[in-house]
Design a protein around this motif. Structure first.
Motif, mmCIF file in Angstrom:
data_model
loop_
_atom_site.group_PDB
_atom_site.id
_atom_site.type_symbol
_atom_site.label_atom_id
_atom_site.label_comp_id
_atom_site.label_asym_id
_atom_site.label_seq_id
_atom_site.Cartn_x
_atom_site.Cartn_y
_atom_site.Cartn_z
ATOM 1 N N ASN A 99 0.795 -1.229 0.000
ATOM 2 C CA ASN A 99 0.000 0.000 0.000
ATOM 3 C C ASN A 99 0.822 1.271 0.000
ATOM 4 O O ASN A 99 0.333 2.308 0.431
ATOM 5 C CB ASN A 99 -0.928 0.025 1.223
ATOM 6 C CG ASN A 99 -2.056 -0.955 1.101
ATOM 7 O OD1 ASN A 99 -2.329 -1.443 0.016
ATOM 8 N ND2 ASN A 99 -2.696 -1.258 2.193
ATOM 9 N N GLY A 100 2.056 1.235 -0.478
ATOM 10 C CA GLY A 100 2.779 2.489 -0.504
ATOM 11 C C GLY A 100 4.246 2.345 -0.824
ATOM 12 O O GLY A 100 4.768 1.250 -0.989
ATOM 13 N N LEU A 101 4.893 3.505 -0.894
ATOM 14 C CA LEU A 101 6.315 3.583 -1.200
ATOM 15 C C LEU A 101 6.885 4.827 -0.540
ATOM 16 O O LEU A 101 6.216 5.866 -0.488
ATOM 17 C CB LEU A 101 6.528 3.659 -2.712
ATOM 18 C CG LEU A 101 7.978 3.705 -3.163
ATOM 19 C CD1 LEU A 101 8.191 2.740 -4.311
ATOM 20 C CD2 LEU A 101 8.368 5.099 -3.589
ATOM 21 N N LEU A 102 8.109 4.711 -0.021
ATOM 22 C CA LEU A 102 8.837 5.839 0.544
ATOM 23 C C LEU A 102 10.178 5.918 -0.157
ATOM 24 O O LEU A 102 10.895 4.919 -0.246
ATOM 25 C CB LEU A 102 9.056 5.651 2.048
ATOM 26 C CG LEU A 102 10.012 6.643 2.723
ATOM 27 C CD1 LEU A 102 9.425 8.045 2.742
ATOM 28 C CD2 LEU A 102 10.369 6.184 4.117
ATOM 29 N N MET A 111 12.377 12.128 0.125
ATOM 30 C CA MET A 111 12.240 12.670 -1.230
ATOM 31 C C MET A 111 10.772 12.727 -1.634
ATOM 32 O O MET A 111 10.287 13.742 -2.083
ATOM 33 C CB MET A 111 13.021 11.818 -2.220
ATOM 34 C CG MET A 111 14.511 11.834 -1.952
ATOM 35 S SD MET A 111 15.416 10.530 -2.800
ATOM 36 C CE MET A 111 14.742 10.570 -4.422
ATOM 37 N N PHE A 112 10.067 11.596 -1.489
ATOM 38 C CA PHE A 112 8.635 11.557 -1.759
ATOM 39 C C PHE A 112 8.040 10.310 -1.130
ATOM 40 O O PHE A 112 8.758 9.384 -0.761
ATOM 41 C CB PHE A 112 8.329 11.615 -3.268
ATOM 42 C CG PHE A 112 8.857 10.448 -4.062
ATOM 43 C CD1 PHE A 112 8.116 9.289 -4.207
ATOM 44 C CD2 PHE A 112 10.090 10.530 -4.696
ATOM 45 C CE1 PHE A 112 8.591 8.222 -4.959
ATOM 46 C CE2 PHE A 112 10.577 9.476 -5.448
ATOM 47 C CZ PHE A 112 9.822 8.315 -5.577
ATOM 48 N N GLN A 113 6.696 10.322 -1.007
ATOM 49 C CA GLN A 113 5.942 9.181 -0.483
ATOM 50 C C GLN A 113 4.721 8.957 -1.348
ATOM 51 O O GLN A 113 4.141 9.915 -1.871
ATOM 52 C CB GLN A 113 5.451 9.444 0.937
ATOM 53 C CG GLN A 113 6.508 9.533 1.984
ATOM 54 C CD GLN A 113 5.886 9.617 3.363
ATOM 55 O OE1 GLN A 113 5.151 8.719 3.766
ATOM 56 N NE2 GLN A 113 6.158 10.703 4.072
ATOM 57 N N VAL A 132 -2.133 8.423 -3.517
ATOM 58 C CA VAL A 132 -1.675 9.808 -3.612
ATOM 59 C C VAL A 132 -0.164 9.883 -3.389
ATOM 60 O O VAL A 132 0.368 9.290 -2.442
ATOM 61 C CB VAL A 132 -2.393 10.691 -2.561
ATOM 62 C CG1 VAL A 132 -1.984 12.147 -2.696
ATOM 63 C CG2 VAL A 132 -3.904 10.544 -2.683
ATOM 64 N N ALA A 133 0.522 10.617 -4.277
ATOM 65 C CA ALA A 133 1.955 10.868 -4.132
ATOM 66 C C ALA A 133 2.148 12.241 -3.497
ATOM 67 O O ALA A 133 1.467 13.203 -3.855
ATOM 68 C CB ALA A 133 2.640 10.819 -5.491
ATOM 69 N N HIS A 134 3.086 12.306 -2.547
ATOM 70 C CA HIS A 134 3.415 13.556 -1.858
ATOM 71 C C HIS A 134 4.901 13.835 -2.026
ATOM 72 O O HIS A 134 5.725 12.929 -1.890
ATOM 73 C CB HIS A 134 3.085 13.462 -0.370
ATOM 74 C CG HIS A 134 1.636 13.248 -0.104
ATOM 75 N ND1 HIS A 134 0.751 14.295 0.034
ATOM 76 C CD2 HIS A 134 0.906 12.128 0.027
ATOM 77 C CE1 HIS A 134 -0.472 13.815 0.254
ATOM 78 N NE2 HIS A 134 -0.402 12.500 0.256
#
Length: 154
Positions: A99-102, A111-113, A132-134
């Motif tokens: 459910n995600g990436l860091l 850098m981003f999440q 959603v990318a942040h």
């Protein structure tokens, strides 16, 4: 150029042994430092001068950063997913789960999440969830509406 998984000459060998993260002299096995871990460790990554340790339990996943030389805790952050994979590429470290990436630099700067965001809760039809990318400042970079995946953090 550094080979895959090659450590910096003279740097300690870092391993998970029992319920401890240990840093050993790679030649003699002498103990440099150890850090007890009370939660389930999913990944241990050495990048730059830091050791990145992803841990989780049933409710919370965490990324902790330790100084490679001293073992001193340099910081930690919650992960919105259970870390199932890690990749080091140059000065960047990527942690991912279902459910995600860091994306984080080897000095600890994010850098981003990418993470799920529940847009509408529904017991009958299932939740409406966007992926959603942040960026590093927390601003939204992009969004995939109604992404189909589990909202559990596992």
């Amino acid at each position: 150029m550094q080979a895959y998984r090659e450590t910096v000459p003279g740097a300690p060998l870092v391993a998970m042994i029992g319920e401890h993260i240990v840093a050993l002299d790679a030649e003699t096995g002498a103990l440099h430092w150890n850090h007890p871990v009370e939660r389930h460790v999913t990944r241990v990554v050495v990048a730059g001068a830091l050791v990145f340790v992803a841990t989780d339990d049933e409710q919370v996943s965490t990324l902790s950063l330790f100084d490679l030389t001293t073992g001193m805790l340099r910081g930690s952050m919650p992960l919105p997913f259970r870390c199932l994979g890690a990749l080091v590429s140059g000065d960047r470290v990527y942690f991912s789960g279902g459910n995600g990436l860091l994306a984080i630099r080897n000095d600890g700067r994010v850098m981003f999440q990418i993470r799920p965001q529940i847009m509408k809760k529904s017991a009958w039809d299932g939740d409406t969830v966007d992926l959603v990318a942040h960026d590093a400042a927390g601003g939204e970079s992009w969004r995939l509406p109604s992404a189909l995946f589990s909202t559990r953090t596992y």
